[in-house]
Design a protein around this motif. Structure first.
Motif, PDB file in Angstrom:
ATOM      1  N   ARG A  17     -12.583  -8.859   5.636  1.00 23.18           N
ATOM      2  CA  ARG A  17     -11.640  -7.896   6.158  1.00 23.18           C
ATOM      3  C   ARG A  17     -12.420  -6.500   6.238  1.00 23.18           C
ATOM      4  O   ARG A  17     -12.533  -5.815   7.331  1.00 23.18           O
ATOM      5  N   ARG A 176      -6.500  -7.764  11.332  1.00 23.49           N
ATOM      6  CA  ARG A 176      -4.989  -7.626  11.098  1.00 23.49           C
ATOM      7  C   ARG A 176      -4.638  -9.081  10.618  1.00 23.49           C
ATOM      8  O   ARG A 176      -3.404  -9.102   9.861  1.00 23.49           O
ATOM      9  N   ASP A 179      -4.850  -9.429   6.874  1.00 24.58           N
ATOM     10  CA  ASP A 179      -3.958  -8.577   6.193  1.00 24.58           C
ATOM     11  C   ASP A 179      -2.891  -9.517   5.489  1.00 24.58           C
ATOM     12  O   ASP A 179      -2.244  -8.904   4.611  1.00 24.58           O
ATOM     13  N   ARG A 183      -5.557  -9.287  -1.472  1.00 22.63           N
ATOM     14  CA  ARG A 183      -6.771  -8.628  -1.528  1.00 22.63           C
ATOM     15  C   ARG A 183      -6.904  -8.371  -3.186  1.00 22.63           C
ATOM     16  O   ARG A 183      -6.123  -8.130  -3.864  1.00 22.63           O
ATOM     17  N   PRO A 217       0.846  -9.377  -0.417  1.00 24.15           N
ATOM     18  CA  PRO A 217       1.818  -8.802   0.722  1.00 24.15           C
ATOM     19  C   PRO A 217       3.023  -9.966   0.673  1.00 24.15           C
ATOM     20  O   PRO A 217       3.126 -10.545   1.845  1.00 24.15           O
ATOM     21  N   ARG A 224       3.147  -6.511   9.040  1.00 22.48           N
ATOM     22  CA  ARG A 224       2.010  -6.880   9.713  1.00 22.48           C
ATOM     23  C   ARG A 224       1.887  -7.729  10.798  1.00 22.48           C
ATOM     24  O   ARG A 224       0.952  -7.871  11.394  1.00 22.48           O
TER      25      ARG A 224
END
Length: 334
Positions: A17, A176, A179, A183, A217, A224
């Motif tokens: 990323r 994207r 995402d 992370r 997420p 997202r």
């Protein structure tokens, strides 16, 4: 409570990323540079066109001044014939119309010269009154060989900018999509803390923390997902813009090549017309010197020669402008 410290975080780029964002930003910066070069090329070619138009207008003025002289001679002859009783009023009127037309054209050419000089002054960044006298010395533009490779279109700064925008948009789609993945970061902080300032820097006031941080997420799929759709839409727009820019570039090159080829043929024909008109003028002058023709024949032949010269000058100006257009369409070089 008093506290003094600092913290730092480093994201472990497992999915690429951060690398993708760095490449994207680098491409966008290069795109800005290409847009600058595109504007500079446009200004340079505009300046070249204005200067070549100025040269053409000055040549036109020389021809018109000569035409005025010829028409003044014609008017004097027509007036003399009318006074001697061998002429008619309508011929005098026609001569006056021709003279007035030439004088009006000369005035228009003079006005055009002034405006072109003002435009050149603005383009070079000075006031018109500060512009140094421009030389009208004849010069030839470089000849561009036929069959230039289409790969030269890649040198156009607008195409380079569109290509970098396309690549950056593709990278943004990848960013994207990443995402959605977790992370992992290493976060560290350190400092000192105390209830009073006197013991703030003592050993027992030291704070230190180091550990991993995971961002998953779980409840951001909608947000997202919308960001991915937005990035994909931007990529499709970039594809369409690149395709449009490429088609425009091909059309501009084809148009410029067509103009040059057509103008070259037309100018060749016009040069023959000028040569024939010049020969006719010389023959008429010789006939007049030998008493075989009146001076009216000389004036008429000279008028035709100057008309042919004006047409030739116009075509030469269009040919130079078309050459500049082709150079611009090829990105300023070949």
């Amino acid at each position: 409570r008093y506290r003094l410290g600092a913290s730092a975080s480093w994201e472990i780029d497992l999915w690429g990323r951060v690398r993708g964002m760095a490449k994207r930003d680098r491409l966008l910066a290069q795109r800005t540079t290409d847009l600058f070069y595109d504007v500079r090329l446009s200004m340079e070619t505009n300046l070249a066109r204005q200067y070549l138009a100025l040269r053409s207008a000055r040549n036109e003025m020389v021809i018109l001044n000569e035409a005025i002289r010829v028409r003044e001679d014609d008017l004097r002859l027509q007036v003399a014939r009318l006074e001697l009783g061998s002429g008619v009023e309508v011929d005098v009127s026609r001569s006056r119309v021709a003279l007035s037309t030439a004088q009006a054209a000369a005035e228009a050419a003079s006005r055009s010269i002034g405006k072109l000089e003002h435009a050149i002054a603005v383009l070079v960044g000075v006031a018109p009154s500060e512009l140094e006298p421009l030389s009208n010395k004849s010069s030839t533009l470089p000849r561009i060989p036929p069959g230039v490779p289409s790969a030269l279109l890649a040198q156009r700064p607008d195409l380079r900018a569109a290509e970098k925008q396309l690549r950056a948009s593709a990278l943004q789609v990848g960013v994207r999509n990443v995402d959605f993945l977790p992370r992992i970061s290493l976060t560290g902080s350190g400092g000192v803390a105390s209830l009073n300032t006197s013991s703030l820097f003592q050993s027992d006031s030291t704070l230190f923390d180091l550990g991993p941080e995971i961002d998953i997420p779980l409840f951001q799929a909608g947000t997202r997902g919308s960001a991915v759709l937005q990035a994909e839409a931007a990529w499709r727009e970039a594809v369409a813009r690149y395709r449009s820019a490429l088609l425009v570039a091909v059309r501009e090159v084809d148009d410029a090549l067509l103009d040059l080829q057509s103008l070259a043929r037309e100018l060749k024909i016009q040069k023959r017309a000028v040569s024939a008109a010049t020969d006719t003028s010389e023959i008429a002058r010789l006939r007049h010197e030998r008493g075989l023709a009146s001076y009216f024949e000389v004036v008429e032949a000279e008028r035709d020669r100057l008309t042919a010269k004006r047409a030739e000058n116009t075509l030469q100006g269009e040919q130079l402008a078309a050459t500049v257009g082709l150079i611009q369409a090829l990105g300023g070089t070949w």
